[in-house]
Design a protein around this motif. Structure first.
Motif, PDB file in Angstrom:
ATOM      1  N   ASP A 109      -7.166  10.773   8.455  1.00  0.00           N
ATOM      2  CA  ASP A 109      -5.769  10.933   8.864  1.00  0.00           C
ATOM      3  C   ASP A 109      -4.823  10.372   7.807  1.00  0.00           C
ATOM      4  O   ASP A 109      -3.760  10.951   7.548  1.00  0.00           O
ATOM      5  N   ILE A 110      -5.197   9.268   7.182  1.00  0.00           N
ATOM      6  CA  ILE A 110      -4.378   8.666   6.121  1.00  0.00           C
ATOM      7  C   ILE A 110      -4.296   9.604   4.919  1.00  0.00           C
ATOM      8  O   ILE A 110      -3.220   9.820   4.354  1.00  0.00           O
ATOM      9  N   GLN A 111      -5.415  10.192   4.536  1.00  0.00           N
ATOM     10  CA  GLN A 111      -5.416  11.134   3.409  1.00  0.00           C
ATOM     11  C   GLN A 111      -4.510  12.328   3.677  1.00  0.00           C
ATOM     12  O   GLN A 111      -3.742  12.750   2.806  1.00  0.00           O
ATOM     13  N   GLU A 156       0.866  15.082   3.010  1.00  0.00           N
ATOM     14  CA  GLU A 156       2.074  15.595   3.660  1.00  0.00           C
ATOM     15  C   GLU A 156       3.321  14.899   3.117  1.00  0.00           C
ATOM     16  O   GLU A 156       4.328  15.548   2.820  1.00  0.00           O
ATOM     17  N   MET A 157       3.253  13.581   2.960  1.00  0.00           N
ATOM     18  CA  MET A 157       4.407  12.825   2.470  1.00  0.00           C
ATOM     19  C   MET A 157       4.761  13.227   1.036  1.00  0.00           C
ATOM     20  O   MET A 157       5.940  13.386   0.708  1.00  0.00           O
ATOM     21  N   ARG A 210      15.227  12.420   5.581  1.00  0.00           N
ATOM     22  CA  ARG A 210      14.741  11.863   6.849  1.00  0.00           C
ATOM     23  C   ARG A 210      13.318  12.293   7.166  1.00  0.00           C
ATOM     24  O   ARG A 210      12.538  11.526   7.720  1.00  0.00           O
ATOM     25  N   ARG A 211      12.941  13.499   6.781  1.00  0.00           N
ATOM     26  CA  ARG A 211      11.572  13.980   7.040  1.00  0.00           C
ATOM     27  C   ARG A 211      10.549  13.198   6.223  1.00  0.00           C
ATOM     28  O   ARG A 211       9.475  12.840   6.723  1.00  0.00           O
ATOM     29  N   THR A 212      10.893  12.940   4.967  1.00  0.00           N
ATOM     30  CA  THR A 212       9.995  12.171   4.099  1.00  0.00           C
ATOM     31  C   THR A 212       9.883  10.727   4.582  1.00  0.00           C
ATOM     32  O   THR A 212       8.786  10.165   4.638  1.00  0.00           O
ATOM     33  N   SER A 265       6.624   8.767   5.891  1.00  0.00           N
ATOM     34  CA  SER A 265       6.238   7.510   5.258  1.00  0.00           C
ATOM     35  C   SER A 265       6.019   6.415   6.304  1.00  0.00           C
ATOM     36  O   SER A 265       5.069   5.638   6.211  1.00  0.00           O
ATOM     37  N   GLN A 266       6.863   6.381   7.312  1.00  0.00           N
ATOM     38  CA  GLN A 266       6.706   5.403   8.393  1.00  0.00           C
ATOM     39  C   GLN A 266       5.427   5.664   9.182  1.00  0.00           C
ATOM     40  O   GLN A 266       4.727   4.724   9.573  1.00  0.00           O
TER      41      GLN A 266
END
Length: 53
Positions: free
Chosen positions: A15-17, A22-23, A35-37, A41-42
Motif C-alpha cells: 500500500d505504501i508503494q 500516486e503522490m 490539495r490533491r497532492t 501525502s498525508q
C-alpha cells in the motif's frame, strides 16, 4: 514468524508503494502544493506511521 504478522506487513508495504507512486504522479501533474497532492501525502504519512509502530 507468524503468518498473521507477515501478511498485514506485506500488504502495508505494498500500500505504501502504491501511495508513493500516486503522490509522485499527482505532484507532477498538479504541483506539490495542490490539495490533491497534499492529501495523498498525508495518507502516505499515515501508512508510514502505521508501519513504524
Amino acid at each position: 514468524m507468524n503468518n498473521q504478522i507477515i501478511e498485514p506487513h506485506y500488504k502495508l508495504t505494498k500500500d505504501i508503494q502504491v501511495k508513493k507512486k500516486e503522490m509522485i504522479e499527482l505532484g507532477n501533474r498538479y504541483g506539490l502544493t495542490d490539495r490533491r497532492t497534499v492529501k495523498c501525502s498525508q495518507q502516505l504519512d499515515h501508512l508510514l506511521n502505521r508501519l513504524a509502530n
